[in-house]
Motif scaffolding. Structure first.
Motif, PDB file in Angstrom:
ATOM      1  N   UNK A   1     -34.634  27.166  -8.177  1.00  0.00           N
ATOM      2  CA  UNK A   1     -34.421  28.524  -7.689  1.00  0.00           C
ATOM      3  C   UNK A   1     -35.108  28.832  -6.380  1.00  0.00           C
ATOM      4  N   UNK A   2     -35.276  27.800  -5.543  1.00  0.00           N
ATOM      5  CA  UNK A   2     -35.971  27.971  -4.267  1.00  0.00           C
ATOM      6  C   UNK A   2     -35.064  27.734  -3.063  1.00  0.00           C
ATOM      7  N   UNK A   3     -33.773  27.561  -3.297  1.00  0.00           N
ATOM      8  CA  UNK A   3     -32.868  27.159  -2.230  1.00  0.00           C
ATOM      9  C   UNK A   3     -32.846  28.149  -1.065  1.00  0.00           C
ATOM     10  N   UNK A   4     -32.989  29.433  -1.359  1.00  0.00           N
ATOM     11  CA  UNK A   4     -32.943  30.439  -0.290  1.00  0.00           C
ATOM     12  C   UNK A   4     -34.342  30.828   0.199  1.00  0.00           C
ATOM     13  N   UNK A   5     -35.337  30.023  -0.183  1.00  0.00           N
ATOM     14  CA  UNK A   5     -36.714  30.330   0.208  1.00  0.00           C
ATOM     15  C   UNK A   5     -37.378  29.171   0.948  1.00  0.00           C
ATOM     16  N   UNK A   6     -36.591  28.195   1.379  1.00  0.00           N
ATOM     17  CA  UNK A   6     -37.157  26.976   1.958  1.00  0.00           C
ATOM     18  C   UNK A   6     -37.940  27.227   3.243  1.00  0.00           C
ATOM     19  N   UNK A   7     -37.596  28.296   3.977  1.00  0.00           N
ATOM     20  CA  UNK A   7     -38.290  28.579   5.237  1.00  0.00           C
ATOM     21  C   UNK A   7     -39.429  29.584   5.083  1.00  0.00           C
ATOM     22  N   UNK A   8     -39.624  30.081   3.875  1.00  0.00           N
ATOM     23  CA  UNK A   8     -40.717  31.024   3.644  1.00  0.00           C
ATOM     24  C   UNK A   8     -42.047  30.282   3.526  1.00  0.00           C
ATOM     25  N   UNK A   9     -43.128  31.049   3.530  1.00  0.00           N
ATOM     26  CA  UNK A   9     -44.468  30.480   3.405  1.00  0.00           C
ATOM     27  C   UNK A   9     -45.074  30.924   2.071  1.00  0.00           C
ATOM     28  N   UNK A  10     -46.062  30.189   1.577  1.00  0.00           N
ATOM     29  CA  UNK A  10     -46.601  30.481   0.241  1.00  0.00           C
ATOM     30  C   UNK A  10     -46.998  31.937   0.014  1.00  0.00           C
ATOM     31  N   UNK A  11     -47.563  32.606   1.035  1.00  0.00           N
ATOM     32  CA  UNK A  11     -48.002  33.985   0.833  1.00  0.00           C
ATOM     33  C   UNK A  11     -46.832  34.944   0.643  1.00  0.00           C
ATOM     34  N   UNK A  26     -43.342  26.779  -8.819  1.00  0.00           N
ATOM     35  CA  UNK A  26     -42.153  25.938  -8.716  1.00  0.00           C
ATOM     36  C   UNK A  26     -42.213  25.028  -7.488  1.00  0.00           C
ATOM     37  N   UNK A  27     -42.809  25.527  -6.406  1.00  0.00           N
ATOM     38  CA  UNK A  27     -42.991  24.678  -5.222  1.00  0.00           C
ATOM     39  C   UNK A  27     -43.913  23.508  -5.556  1.00  0.00           C
ATOM     40  N   UNK A  28     -44.992  23.788  -6.288  1.00  0.00           N
ATOM     41  CA  UNK A  28     -45.920  22.723  -6.677  1.00  0.00           C
ATOM     42  C   UNK A  28     -45.242  21.698  -7.578  1.00  0.00           C
ATOM     43  N   UNK A  29     -44.364  22.160  -8.453  1.00  0.00           N
ATOM     44  CA  UNK A  29     -43.621  21.244  -9.322  1.00  0.00           C
ATOM     45  C   UNK A  29     -42.685  20.373  -8.489  1.00  0.00           C
ATOM     46  N   UNK A  30     -41.977  20.995  -7.551  1.00  0.00           N
ATOM     47  CA  UNK A  30     -41.067  20.229  -6.685  1.00  0.00           C
ATOM     48  C   UNK A  30     -41.825  19.184  -5.884  1.00  0.00           C
ATOM     49  N   UNK A  31     -42.971  19.557  -5.347  1.00  0.00           N
ATOM     50  CA  UNK A  31     -43.790  18.606  -4.583  1.00  0.00           C
ATOM     51  C   UNK A  31     -44.212  17.434  -5.457  1.00  0.00           C
ATOM     52  N   UNK A  32     -44.533  17.692  -6.717  1.00  0.00           N
ATOM     53  CA  UNK A  32     -44.948  16.627  -7.625  1.00  0.00           C
ATOM     54  C   UNK A  32     -43.802  15.699  -7.984  1.00  0.00           C
ATOM     55  N   UNK A  50     -47.699  25.766   6.006  1.00  0.00           N
ATOM     56  CA  UNK A  50     -46.455  25.012   5.862  1.00  0.00           C
ATOM     57  C   UNK A  50     -45.431  25.843   5.105  1.00  0.00           C
ATOM     58  N   UNK A  51     -44.174  25.652   5.448  1.00  0.00           N
ATOM     59  CA  UNK A  51     -43.097  26.343   4.747  1.00  0.00           C
ATOM     60  C   UNK A  51     -42.926  25.755   3.346  1.00  0.00           C
ATOM     61  N   UNK A  52     -42.095  26.395   2.552  1.00  0.00           N
ATOM     62  CA  UNK A  52     -41.786  25.886   1.212  1.00  0.00           C
ATOM     63  C   UNK A  52     -41.259  24.449   1.298  1.00  0.00           C
ATOM     64  N   UNK A  53     -40.298  24.230   2.183  1.00  0.00           N
ATOM     65  CA  UNK A  53     -39.737  22.884   2.327  1.00  0.00           C
ATOM     66  C   UNK A  53     -40.801  21.877   2.757  1.00  0.00           C
ATOM     67  N   UNK A  54     -41.641  22.248   3.686  1.00  0.00           N
ATOM     68  CA  UNK A  54     -42.683  21.340   4.161  1.00  0.00           C
ATOM     69  C   UNK A  54     -43.719  21.061   3.077  1.00  0.00           C
TER      70      UNK A  54
END
Length: 226
Positions: free
Chosen positions: A135-145, A154-160, A101-105
């Motif tokens: 600080x993830x606005x330009x990384x929403x389509x990237x993947x965790x790796x 930060x992605x985990x924090x946003x998801x929470x 899943x992407x960062x946004x997903x």
């Protein structure tokens, strides 16, 4: 539930792992609405176990646990899942990001896995707001790796936080970060939860972060004295 009331309340708790000498015994533990509490203690004293008991992922042998006004032991599995997904944000040690899943997903994952949540346009706007704040606005389509460890955190924090939970529970979320980054991440969490007076319970071994919290609860001392 008004400010000052206990949104987490544990009393007379006993938990034993099957086929193990480990036992967690805790007579009393409360967290007030809007409070920030650091849960500390030596490795093996039961900090992660306590978080899992509070959220209903484990069942206590005896005692009572109340979460958000609900007695956890009286809920069936579907009710526990609904309580966790709608009222509790969780940041596990392992982060548990899905690589496909992407960062946004990944941020929106709670809305994909539970029918109790509706993925509306306002939710997508909140996702954008969190991504920008973290600080993830330009990384929403990237993947965790494709992310650094700090960015994955930060992605985990946003998801929470995407469900705007009343309670945020984190298990050593800054453990893999250097001291400066750990403090920056924690300060960001503080900014994001301040307006909603979100209750924050966090396991940490980093005593340099304790000034962020309203108080410290040393589980090791509590277990030793019980």
């Amino acid at each position: 539930m008004s400010k000052g009331e206990s949104i987490i309340a544990v009393s007379g708790l006993i938990y034993r792992y099957p086929n193990s000498p480990f036992e967690l015994s805790l007579s009393d533990f409360k967290v007030k609405r809007g409070e920030r509490v650091a849960l500390t203690g030596p490795s093996g004293c039961g900090k992660t176990t306590l978080l899992r008991l509070i959220t209903g992922l484990l069942a206590a042998e005896s005692g009572e646990i109340c979460l958000g006004g609900r007695t956890v032991g009286e809920l069936d599995e579907a009710e526990k899942r609904s309580l966790r997904i709608t009222r509790v944000g969780s940041i596990p040690q392992e982060l548990d990001l899905l690589d496909y899943l992407s960062v946004e997903e990944n941020m929106l994952l709670p809305y994909f896995i539970n029918n109790a949540l509706a993925l509306t346009q306002s939710v997508r706007k909140e996702c954008e707001r969190l991504a920008d704040a973290l600080g993830l606005a330009n990384k929403s389509s990237r993947f965790p790796h494709q992310l650094s460890q700090g960015e994955r955190q930060r992605v985990a924090i946003a998801r929470a936080l995407i469900t705007q939970p009343e309670i945020l529970i984190a298990d050593e979320p800054t453990g893999n970060l250097d001291g400066v980054t750990a403090r920056q991440v924690l300060d960001l969490v503080g900014e994001l939860i301040r307006a909603r007076e979100t209750t924050f319970l966090m396991v940490t071994h980093d005593l340099t972060l304790l000034d962020f919290f309203d108080r410290r609860f040393d589980l090791g001392k509590e277990v030793a004295s019980s």
